[in-house]
Design a protein around this motif. Sequence first.
Motif, PDB file in Angstrom:
ATOM      1  N   UNK A 154       0.813  -1.270  -0.117  1.00  0.00           N
ATOM      2  CA  UNK A 154       0.043  -0.156  -0.173  1.00  0.00           C
ATOM      3  C   UNK A 154       0.978   1.213   0.006  1.00  0.00           C
ATOM      4  N   UNK A 155       1.939   1.333   0.874  1.00  0.00           N
ATOM      5  CA  UNK A 155       2.539   2.519   0.884  1.00  0.00           C
ATOM      6  C   UNK A 155       3.273   2.968  -0.474  1.00  0.00           C
ATOM      7  N   UNK A 156       3.544   1.960  -1.362  1.00  0.00           N
ATOM      8  CA  UNK A 156       4.223   2.166  -2.497  1.00  0.00           C
ATOM      9  C   UNK A 156       3.231   2.375  -3.532  1.00  0.00           C
ATOM     10  N   UNK A 157       2.069   2.061  -3.323  1.00  0.00           N
ATOM     11  CA  UNK A 157       1.083   2.393  -4.325  1.00  0.00           C
ATOM     12  C   UNK A 157       0.601   3.865  -4.115  1.00  0.00           C
ATOM     13  N   UNK A 158       0.614   4.153  -2.733  1.00  0.00           N
ATOM     14  CA  UNK A 158       0.252   5.562  -2.388  1.00  0.00           C
ATOM     15  C   UNK A 158       1.363   6.610  -2.913  1.00  0.00           C
TER      16      UNK A 158
END
Length: 216
Positions: A154-158
């Motif tokens: 998730x953090x890398x998508x964000x």
Amino acid sequence: MAFNSLWEEYMQIPVITRVYTTASLLTTLAVHLDIVSPSQLHFNPYLIIRHLQIWRILTTFLFFGKLGFQFIFNIIFTYRYCRMLEESSFYGQTADFFFMFVFGGSIMIIIAIFANFPFLGQGFTMMVTYIWSRKNSYYRMNIFGLLHIQAIFLPWILLLFSFLLGNSILVDLMGIGIGHLYYYLEDVFPNQAEGYQILRTPYFICINVTEGLVIL
């Protein structure tokens, strides 16, 4: 009756999440109404030290930009993952959750002194999201109805969405880095063969947070 229902629902939000997101919303509304300007809120070591504008240490975390898609994007993710952390991993540990805020925010302030980051709310959101994603790494989730991923990604998508919105990914990477540091010191290192608990919530935070809950 409708107001009472909304108020009851609002008061059911965990206290740290409630206070932080409310302060962020009120700060952005104050800027939108021209009550204050962003120049009065950003982090500036010179003004803090020489002119005692101490509030800037806090307001740098509260302003996510003027009302618009970018603000909505940040405030939704801040609220969502703060609340999920506070209601799960930190359930019944409000002082520890607050200490996580203090730990991460303090390191960001130190970095901002040298990196000239005026606003840190975006990095703070990434820190909280990263910590949640590591504590729930195998959780399956849907992003905007388009992507099905494990929470750990998730953090890398964000980070990608933040880049597409024109934000500084340096601030995002700082948030991810600090989030990883907290996760490692809190959840990884203590469980190693020769590990031990490095992060301990100071007693004065436990006492003051407990007393503050009575008011809030």
